[in-house]
Motif scaffolding. Structure first.
Motif, PDB file in Angstrom:
ATOM      1  N   VAL A 104      30.354 -39.479  63.376  1.00  0.00           N
ATOM      2  CA  VAL A 104      29.785 -38.702  64.484  1.00  0.00           C
ATOM      3  C   VAL A 104      28.345 -38.256  64.214  1.00  0.00           C
ATOM      4  N   THR A 108      25.531 -37.435  67.226  1.00  0.00           N
ATOM      5  CA  THR A 108      25.386 -36.014  67.545  1.00  0.00           C
ATOM      6  C   THR A 108      23.951 -35.551  67.272  1.00  0.00           C
ATOM      7  N   ASP A 265      24.992 -28.685  74.530  1.00  0.00           N
ATOM      8  CA  ASP A 265      26.001 -29.752  74.678  1.00  0.00           C
ATOM      9  C   ASP A 265      27.391 -29.134  74.753  1.00  0.00           C
TER      10      ASP A 265
HETATM   11  O1  LIG Z   1      32.617 -34.396  66.175  1.00  0.00           O
HETATM   12  C1  LIG Z   1      32.789 -33.387  66.864  1.00  0.00           C
HETATM   13  O2  LIG Z   1      33.674 -32.561  66.631  1.00  0.00           O
HETATM   14  C2  LIG Z   1      31.905 -33.146  68.008  1.00  0.00           C
HETATM   15  O3  LIG Z   1      32.165 -32.267  68.770  1.00  0.00           O
HETATM   16  C3  LIG Z   1      30.693 -33.955  68.181  1.00  0.00           C
HETATM   17  O4  LIG Z   1      29.994 -33.573  69.317  1.00  0.00           O
END
Ligand SMILES: O=C(O)C(=O)CO
Length: 324
Positions: A104, A108, A265
């Motif tokens: 991620v 992100t 976000d």
């Molecule tokens: O990986 C996560 O928990 C996220 O919320 C990425 O936005």
């Protein structure tokens, strides 16, 4: 359907796993993939037709009633943050919890930079203006602020925070960071300066990006007091969890122009109810928790989810079990 299967197959293989879609298809035991709103919901929409044939996908909120009917189970969270899961409770049923760390980070961090640029340069307003106006002078309110050369304060220098810092470097940004522990190696790599005291970071930054995990210690970490410490020209960006920011205090700070703008976000609740006071403000950008919501990252994430689920179902230790 076939293209979805192909998309799913790639990450399964690219993760070095020996499992293929055919093994998935042969799996008979049910499994839970816990999903929530946002990026996790995105997994549902994009990949549900394939995954649902072999797994039971259920929202975490309905986990308890389901768990009684399934013999072997695992909760695999798409994403890294597991603050929404009561892990001791889930473990007490003999059910393991896994997540998808690392995959991620880039997506992100990219979104964090996108939010910073969009808010600084009023990209969303510009888009709407182009669609609704013809040959008129731009209003003064469309004037943005520079990102290049500005000061960025990163709260939380974990893997994602570090990726944000790396992205900010070529923008010639002066980088401050605040973290529980000093991260000297990362600091040197990106030329960042450590602020042991978050106050120093808040007072000096043009952009404050929140990237911490949600925990009792970070809940409402940014409240009225912290917002008042920020420059009136500054922007708050939150890519961590909505609850890290006191949202009522943020609404008031944006209304009274205590800070210039916010780009979020994440909110609470998610999705933000229609008509929420935050949505009425001209100086805020709100996204529906899209940090990991890209084709490539979702593919890899689903691959990791399936790999973890299969490991548990095969009686093996999953690679990404979350232990408390
Ligand atoms: O990986 C996560 O928990 C996220 O919320 C990425 O936005």
């Amino acid at each position: 359907m076939l293209h979805l299967i192909n998309r799913l197959k790639t990450p399964l293989l690219s993760f070095g796993g020996t499992r293929t879609i055919s093994q998935l298809i042969n799996m008979e035991k049910p499994c839970i993939l816990a999903t929530t709103f946002g990026a996790h919901g995105g997994i549902n929409k994009c990949f549900a037709p394939v995954v649902e044939k072999h797994f039971t996908i259920i929202p975490y909120e309905t986990f308890l009633p389901h768990q009684k009917n399934l013999s072997e189970q695992v909760v695999v969270n798409g994403g890294v943050g597991v603050d929404h899961l009561d892990i001791p409770m889930i473990n007490s049923f003999g059910v393991k919890v896994c997540n998808t760390p690392h995959v991620v980070d880039n997506a992100t961090a990219d979104l964090g930079m996108g939010l910073m640029l969009a808010s600084a340069r009023k990209i969303v307003e510009g888009h709407h203006y182009s669609l609704t106006h013809n040959n008129e002078d731009l209003p003064e309110s469309s004037m943005g602020v520079d990102v290049s050369g500005a000061t960025l304060g990163i709260i939380g220098m974990g893997r994602i925070g570090y990726k944000v810092a790396r992205r900010a470097q070529p923008f010639d940004m002066k980088i401050f960071y605040h973290n529980r522990n000093r991260r000297k190696e990362e600091e040197r790599a990106v030329g960042a300066m450590y602020c042991a005291n978050m106050e120093d970071l808040l007072q000096q930054s043009d952009f404050v990006m929140v990237v911490v995990n949600l925990s009792p210690a970070t809940q409402k970490l940014i409240g009225a007091k912290e917002l008042a410490m920020m420059k009136p020209t500054s922007t708050l960006i939150n890519i961590s969890r909505g609850l890290v920011v006191d949202q009522d205090a943020l609404v008031e700070a944006l209304q009274k122009k205590v800070i210039r703008a916010a780009a979020l976000d994440v909110t609470y609740p998610e999705p933000l109810p229609i008509g929420h006071p935050l949505a009425a403000l001209p100086n805020v950008i709100i996204l529906p928790h899209m940090g990991t919501h890209s084709v490539e990252t979702t593919q890899i994430m689903v691959g990791k989810m399936v790999t973890n689920a299969l490991a548990v179902l095969g009686g093996n230790q999953p690679p990404d079990e979350v232990k408390v």
